[in-house]
Design a protein around this motif. Structure first.
Motif, mmCIF file in Angstrom:
data_model
loop_
_atom_site.group_PDB
_atom_site.id
_atom_site.type_symbol
_atom_site.label_atom_id
_atom_site.label_comp_id
_atom_site.label_asym_id
_atom_site.label_seq_id
_atom_site.Cartn_x
_atom_site.Cartn_y
_atom_site.Cartn_z
ATOM 1 N N ASP A 6 0.825 -1.212 0.000
ATOM 2 C CA ASP A 6 0.000 0.000 0.000
ATOM 3 C C ASP A 6 0.860 1.263 0.000
ATOM 4 O OD1 ASP A 6 -2.290 -1.533 -0.028
ATOM 5 O OD2 ASP A 6 -2.690 -1.296 2.141
ATOM 6 N N ALA A 7 1.953 1.235 0.766
ATOM 7 C CA ALA A 7 2.858 2.396 0.802
ATOM 8 C C ALA A 7 3.429 2.649 -0.585
ATOM 9 C CB ALA A 7 3.979 2.169 1.810
ATOM 10 N N TRP A 8 3.758 1.579 -1.304
ATOM 11 C CA TRP A 8 4.278 1.731 -2.659
ATOM 12 C C TRP A 8 3.191 2.258 -3.591
ATOM 13 C CZ3 TRP A 8 5.584 -2.661 -6.571
ATOM 14 C CH2 TRP A 8 6.317 -2.142 -7.637
ATOM 15 N N SER A 9 2.000 1.735 -3.489
ATOM 16 C CA SER A 9 0.935 2.193 -4.391
ATOM 17 C C SER A 9 0.539 3.646 -4.104
ATOM 18 C CB SER A 9 -0.277 1.276 -4.343
ATOM 19 O OG SER A 9 -0.879 1.294 -3.078
ATOM 20 N N ASN A 10 0.806 4.117 -2.887
ATOM 21 C CA ASN A 10 0.531 5.521 -2.556
ATOM 22 C C ASN A 10 1.620 6.475 -3.037
ATOM 23 O OD1 ASN A 10 -1.943 5.001 -1.322
ATOM 24 N ND2 ASN A 10 -0.981 4.588 0.658
ATOM 25 N N ASP A 11 2.797 5.942 -3.367
ATOM 26 C CA ASP A 11 3.899 6.761 -3.876
ATOM 27 C C ASP A 11 4.709 5.934 -4.866
ATOM 28 O OD1 ASP A 11 5.880 8.590 -4.384
ATOM 29 O OD2 ASP A 11 6.725 8.583 -2.368
ATOM 30 N N MET A 12 4.109 5.646 -6.010
ATOM 31 C CA MET A 12 4.714 4.772 -7.019
ATOM 32 C C MET A 12 6.047 5.299 -7.555
ATOM 33 S SD MET A 12 2.757 2.083 -7.464
ATOM 34 C CE MET A 12 3.225 1.426 -9.039
ATOM 35 N N VAL A 13 6.283 6.588 -7.490
ATOM 36 C CA VAL A 13 7.487 7.169 -8.089
ATOM 37 C C VAL A 13 8.683 7.160 -7.139
ATOM 38 C CG1 VAL A 13 8.450 9.302 -9.051
ATOM 39 C CG2 VAL A 13 6.167 8.561 -9.709
#
Length: 184
Positions: free
Chosen positions: A100-107
């Motif tokens: 979820d942390a990655w999907s909230n800040d994919m870049v």
């Protein structure tokens, strides 16, 4: 320049496994199938560039030899994203909070403490800029789906942050052994 972007053949790995930078082999029949399907559509005597990971190297070497090209140039900047301690774990074993942390800040997020999409975009842009300076007619690049998406984003005239966002937000449907031709 005509840029022939080729995704490596299917590696030998269990389904549902995160395997970015992990160096995986390809079954002989997968390699032979990709080679046979690509051979009729790739230019002869082109320059060949490849990720240094085996799943790309094996294909780049066989294609270069058959097409009469010089030996491939292996470039670390074409390697797949490093997923840190997520490497070789099933996606189900990675904590949902981390995904979820990655999907909230994919870049900018660095999955598993590895690389962010921004870091990968920076190295891919550096490769692409050097490739342009060579002023060649045809370049074959054997690499990974994420790298192909970033190289394609370069052709839209995007900045590095825009490239990273474009690649992160756009779901890919690049099949193993698939070719994408980009006219630059």
């Amino acid at each position: 320049m005509h840029l022939y972007l080729v995704r490596h053949p299917r590696p030998i790995v269990a389904a549902n496994t995160c395997y970015g930078r992990t160096d995986l082999a390809v079954a002989a029949e997968e390699l032979a199938s990709a080679h046979a399907s690509l051979l009729p559509v790739l230019p002869r005597n082109a320059m060949v560039f490849s990720s240094p990971l085996r799943r790309c190297m094996d294909l780049s070497e066989s294609l270069a030899q058959t097409l009469g090209c010089a030996k491939p140039t292996y470039d670390e900047r074409l390697a797949e994203m490093h997923f840190g301690d997520w490497e070789m774990r099933t996606w189900d074993d990675i904590p949902r909070t981390a995904i979820d942390a990655w999907s909230n800040d994919m870049v900018e997020y660095q999955p598993g403490g590895g690389e962010s999409v921004m870091q990968v975009a920076q190295r891919v842009r550096a490769f692409r800029d050097e490739l342009t300076e060579l002023q060649i007619e045809h370049a074959i690049v054997i690499c990974h789906a994420g790298i192909i998406r970033l190289l394609a984003a370069c052709e839209h005239g995007l900045s590095v942050p825009e490239m990273a966002l474009y690649a992160a937000q756009k779901p890919h449907k690049i099949r193993y052994g698939e070719l994408l031709v980009v006219d630059c």
